[in-house]
Design a protein around this motif. Structure first.
Motif, PDB file in Angstrom:
ATOM      1  N   ALA A   5       0.828  -1.207   0.000  1.00  0.00           N
ATOM      2  CA  ALA A   5       0.000   0.000   0.000  1.00  0.00           C
ATOM      3  C   ALA A   5       0.865   1.260   0.000  1.00  0.00           C
ATOM      4  O   ALA A   5       0.571   2.216  -0.715  1.00  0.00           O
ATOM      5  N   ALA A  23      -4.818   0.211   4.456  1.00  0.00           N
ATOM      6  CA  ALA A  23      -4.660   1.231   3.417  1.00  0.00           C
ATOM      7  C   ALA A  23      -4.680   2.633   4.037  1.00  0.00           C
ATOM      8  O   ALA A  23      -3.872   3.495   3.665  1.00  0.00           O
ATOM      9  N   TRP A  57       2.237   1.703  -3.483  1.00  0.00           N
ATOM     10  CA  TRP A  57       1.142   2.125  -4.373  1.00  0.00           C
ATOM     11  C   TRP A  57       0.886   3.620  -4.201  1.00  0.00           C
ATOM     12  O   TRP A  57       0.754   4.359  -5.168  1.00  0.00           O
ATOM     13  N   LEU A 114      -7.008   0.416  -3.305  1.00  0.00           N
ATOM     14  CA  LEU A 114      -6.252  -0.594  -2.568  1.00  0.00           C
ATOM     15  C   LEU A 114      -7.181  -1.673  -2.005  1.00  0.00           C
ATOM     16  O   LEU A 114      -6.854  -2.859  -2.027  1.00  0.00           O
TER      17      LEU A 114
END
Length: 157
Positions: A55, A87, A58, A77
């Protein structure tokens, strides 16, 4: 049939996967749920599968590059199988460590749609941009404030 752990390692060699994504792929490949659980747990214990790290990565790359807000990022996510709490924690940590700047992301998203301020885009266009930014996960109050230099909130007479 191949060992679930070996299949999991092959999946992860292509790209990082969330815990649930990996489990789903293993079961779809024909492994029993218990075998998939065991393989995922083993990879989690070794640190290879780490939803928080996934996460964070990302957020630092894709969410920042695409100009996404908190809510949209957490939803994306979650769709990948990352627990929403994990997340949200990753977002908070990335924000605290300066990996993302919400205000700068919102400003970039506004300018991408409306150009440099000041401007007067008209109430209809501003309403569409406002709604688009909300769908990107930005907070309503911050979004409205970011649109004020373009005439958002002015009454037309």
């Amino acid at each position: 049939m191949a060992d679930a752990h070996a299949d999991a390692v092959r999946f992860l060699a292509r790209r990082p996967l969330a815990r649930r994504e990996l489990w789903d792929r293993l079961v779809a490949r024909g492994h029993a749920p218990s075998e998939a659980d065991e393989a995922v747990l083993r990879l989690e214990a070794s640190g290879v599968v780490d939803d928080l790290a996934l996460a964070r990565h990302w957020i630092a790359t894709r969410a920042r590059a695409r100009g996404r807000g908190r809510d949209r990022t957490i939803a994306e996510l979650s769709a990948r199988g990352v627990d929403p709490g994990t997340a949200a924690r990753a977002w908070t940590e990335a924000l605290a460590e300066g990996e993302i700047d919400e205000a700068e992301g919102l400003t970039r998203a506004v300018r991408r749609r409306l150009g440099e301020p000041p401007g007067d885009a008209g109430s209809g266009r501003l309403a569409r941009v406002y709604n688009a930014l909300l769908s990107e996960g930005f907070e309503p109050d911050e979004t409205a404030s970011a649109l004020v230099p373009y005439g958002f909130g002015r009454t037309e007479g």
